[in-house]
Enzyme design. Structure first.
Site, mmCIF file in Angstrom:
data_model
loop_
_atom_site.group_PDB
_atom_site.id
_atom_site.type_symbol
_atom_site.label_atom_id
_atom_site.label_comp_id
_atom_site.label_asym_id
_atom_site.label_seq_id
_atom_site.Cartn_x
_atom_site.Cartn_y
_atom_site.Cartn_z
ATOM 1 N N THR A 104 10.483 1.844 -3.687
ATOM 2 C CA THR A 104 10.225 0.447 -3.351
ATOM 3 C C THR A 104 10.929 -0.471 -4.345
ATOM 4 O O THR A 104 11.535 -1.479 -3.963
ATOM 5 C CB THR A 104 8.707 0.174 -3.358
ATOM 6 O OG1 THR A 104 8.089 1.009 -2.381
ATOM 7 C CG2 THR A 104 8.415 -1.278 -3.033
ATOM 8 N N ASN A 152 0.861 -1.185 0.000
ATOM 9 C CA ASN A 152 0.000 0.000 0.000
ATOM 10 C C ASN A 152 0.896 1.233 0.000
ATOM 11 O O ASN A 152 1.341 1.703 1.051
ATOM 12 C CB ASN A 152 -0.918 -0.022 1.223
ATOM 13 C CG ASN A 152 -1.935 -1.136 1.154
ATOM 14 O OD1 ASN A 152 -2.930 -1.032 0.438
ATOM 15 N ND2 ASN A 152 -1.683 -2.216 1.893
ATOM 16 N N GLU A 153 1.169 1.730 -1.184
ATOM 17 C CA GLU A 153 2.100 2.839 -1.370
ATOM 18 C C GLU A 153 1.436 4.168 -0.993
ATOM 19 O O GLU A 153 0.210 4.230 -0.789
ATOM 20 C CB GLU A 153 2.571 2.875 -2.820
ATOM 21 C CG GLU A 153 3.351 1.638 -3.275
ATOM 22 C CD GLU A 153 4.780 1.614 -2.768
ATOM 23 O OE1 GLU A 153 5.104 2.372 -1.822
ATOM 24 O OE2 GLU A 153 5.590 0.836 -3.307
ATOM 25 N N PRO A 154 2.230 5.254 -0.890
ATOM 26 C CA PRO A 154 1.646 6.571 -0.639
ATOM 27 C C PRO A 154 0.495 6.870 -1.598
ATOM 28 O O PRO A 154 0.580 6.604 -2.801
ATOM 29 C CB PRO A 154 2.832 7.519 -0.868
ATOM 30 C CG PRO A 154 4.022 6.699 -0.466
ATOM 31 C CD PRO A 154 3.709 5.301 -0.924
#
Length: 640
Positions: free
Chosen positions: A181, A162-164
């Site tokens: 990442t 769950n990235e920014p």
């Protein structure tokens, strides 16, 4: 009273944090928490549903769970697992797949029913993924939700993938990975270009449904993002901050990962401190930067308004504190890293005698010496010290395939030009071409290519050391065995590396050692090399090697990280001409220019990083009120 004091210390922290002295102790504690839930449920005939994470962070947890199964009889027959994520696309038998990871570290070693294992499928057609993700969510719910969810945290603040930008109610879905990442994953894939751009991940909303959430983090590399996740406000830019909304979460971290939390980094803001010399030095430098004043201009009002009234009252007047700290910092600066002979050395970082020292620089990779301390290296040689350099590894993994081919083709052309018998060379050339044309991402090179790449880096290292002023007999190539064995063996014995290091130390008997203390190196090589050196020195001390009692050890940092100003014990200023000489020494390492194989998350070339880093250190000294230098290389003395 103890509870009140703890609440005061942790008042900046917005969720519970448990801190352990090391990751092993913390991992064992987490494993035992999981084991208790499994055991309790087994006794009552209930399933245990676990949400599992991958990566380096939970490895020791899984190792302890395996031990509990093998030695204590913990059964996994009633355990159902759901993994957080998987790269997309990804074959389950690929070395980088999380299926392979989980089998290697847990599932193949316990009695779990493989029908109870659920890991996102990286082989699906992209059109089928939305329906698959809904079914994944539904299956978690059918089992009654997750009893425990394990989490790591990425340097972007991602949990799972769950990235920014992820929403707090997000579900399982296909996502695009952040550039950082992918950079962090690049060593596992043989370069960032081979890292998948997408992944399937459980959503933050899915994680929130777990009965218990444990986020783990180890090491200084995670300290900055842990501070953001724990102390800053909730933000989509740092998805881990959403965990502040849950009353079921706990962060379990080691002391290094906790180092930037307010209660450790600037404790005077939350409690009364024990003001030892190092704490005072750190606080005064912090205050100077906070109020943007040189140290000698700090006032009692500055102290009182910034949590340092106790220091001002107990150790004041503040001007005396300012002068004392200013002098301590000034005394770290020296143009004589080998010591200045014939002078009073009581206020200098290095001893005056012996006037000519045997200096041994350990360089983990073939360019760390000139990148990290090239100016000091030059200064030591120019000042007539007996300087040796030891390259601990070949660095052969950090050479592009096309550079290796260029050198082989040069040799082919040279042999044809000289009319040398080249039949065997031609066969070797065809073997190399055939291998490289069929080479898969992250596939290990065949031995002849490793040799070629190692020789490329060896030649560059010799050129750099000669440019500094060393003769060949003072340039040592150790090729420590661990560098190759760690690529093929899950556990490595370092005895041969230690013995080889001991032999070199006994041969040179140095008065001073310079060693890499940059443990933020993303490949881990610096830390391994330092541990080998440390164990070699310890064994030599136990063997009563007399010279070791007069040997000082200085740690340097390089392309990845720098010491904090309050940590620095020797600061070597560089003139503009020395900065240029250092740059030219770095340029001898042509295989690392213009873009190295493993650049980390910094796109700048190594020589640019080195110059920027040393100029930033010089500016930091100047901002405190010290003299203005072109650049400064920094060192910390290590005592063992």
């Amino acid at each position: 009273m103890a509870i009140l004091n703890l609440l005061e210390e942790t008042r900046f922290e917005k969720l519970p944090v448990a801190i352990y002295p090391g990751q092993l102790a913390a991992s064992i504690q987490v494993a035992h928490r999981i084991a208790k839930v499994i055991s309790d449920n087994n006794l009552e005939g209930r399933n245990t549903v676990l949400g599992l994470a991958t990566g380096a962070t939970p490895m020791a947890v899984y190792s302890e769970l395996v031990r509990l199964y093998q030695q204590d009889g913990l059964s996994f027959k009633q355990v159902i697992t759901f993994n957080l994520d998987e790269y997309y696309p990804m074959l389950p038998d690929a070395a980088q797949s999380y299926v392979a990871y989980m089998n290697q570290h847990l599932f193949d070693h316990v009695d779990i029913d493989h029908n109870n294992i659920h890991i996102p499928d990286g082989t699906l057609n992209e059109d089928d993924i939305p329906a698959y993700c809904l079914a994944y969510e539904k299956k978690v719910s059918e089992y009654g939700g997750l009893d425990i969810q394990l989490l790591g945290i990425g340097r972007t603040g991602h949990i799972g993938f769950n990235e920014p930008g992820s929403a707090p109610n997000s579900g399982t879905r296909l996502v695009t990975l952040a550039d950082l990442t992918r950079s962090d994953a690049s060593p596992d894939f043989g370069g960032k270009e081979n890292v998948p751009v997408k992944a399937i991940t459980m959503g933050i909303g899915t994680v929130f449904k777990a009965k218990e959430i444990i986020l783990m983090a180890w090491g200084q590399k995670k300290a900055s993002i842990i501070k953001k996740a724990v102390e800053e406000g909730i933000s989509a830019n740092v998805p881990a901050t959403y965990l502040q909304l849950s009353d079921k979460v706990q962060f379990i971290i080691d002391t290094d990962a906790a180092s930037k939390l307010t209660r450790f980094d600037t404790p005077w803001l939350v409690k009364d401190c024990l003001w030892d010399d190092q704490q005072i030095k750190k606080a005064v430098i912090w205050l100077s930067n906070k109020v943007n004043k040189p140290i000698l201009k700090l006032t009692e009002e500055d102290y009182n308004n910034n949590g340092m009234a106790q220091l001002a009252t107990g150790r004041g007047p503040v001007y005396d504190i300012n002068i004392n700290i200013f002098n301590k910092i000034q005394h770290t600066i020296t143009g004589w890293p080998g010591g200045k002979p014939g002078v009073d050395d009581s206020q200098r970082p290095e001893r005056a005698e012996p006037a000519i020292k045997r200096s041994l620089i350990f360089s983990p990779h073939p360019d760390d010496d000139v990148i990290s301390m090239g100016g000091t290296f030059i200064r030591l040689a120019d000042q007539g010290h007996d300087v040796h350099v030891a390259y601990q590894t070949s660095g052969n993994t950090a050479v592009w395939d096309h550079d290796a081919m260029r050198f082989v083709e040069f040799l082919m052309d040279f042999s044809n030009y000289q009319q040398l018998g080249s039949g065997q060379l031609e066969l070797l050339y065809h073997d190399i071409v055939g291998f490289l044309n069929a080479k898969q991402p992250n596939q290990a090179d065949i031995d002849v290519i490793k040799t070629i790449k190692g020789l490329i880096r060896k030649g560059e290292a010799i050129a750099g050391a000669r440019f500094v002023g060393l003769h060949n007999d003072h340039i040592h190539f150790m090729d420590l065995p661990f560098y190759e064995t760690t690529k093929t063996q899950p556990s490595v014995n370092y005895d041969r590396d230690i013995e080889q290091t001991k032999a070199l130390l006994k041969k040179i008997k140095p008065h001073q050692i310079f060693a890499a203390g940059d443990f933020a190196d993303p490949h881990g090589t610096h830390k391994v090399c330092f541990d080998i050196l440390y164990n070699a020195l310890k064994q030599l001390r136990n063997e009563n090697e007399a010279w070791i009692n007069d040997c000082w050890i200085w740690l340097y940092r390089g392309a990845w990280h720098e010491f904090e100003i309050h940590e620095i014990e020797m600061a070597v200023p560089l003139s503009p001409a020395e900065v240029e000489r250092k740059r030219n020494a770095i340029f001898k390492h042509q295989s690392q220019k213009d873009k190295p194989v493993f650049p980390g998350d910094d796109s700048r070339e190594f020589w640019v990083r080195a110059e920027d880093r040393t100029r930033e250190t010089a500016r930091a000294y100047n901002k405190l009120g010290l003299a203005e230098y072109e650049a400064i290389e920094a060192f910390v003395k290590f005592t063992f």
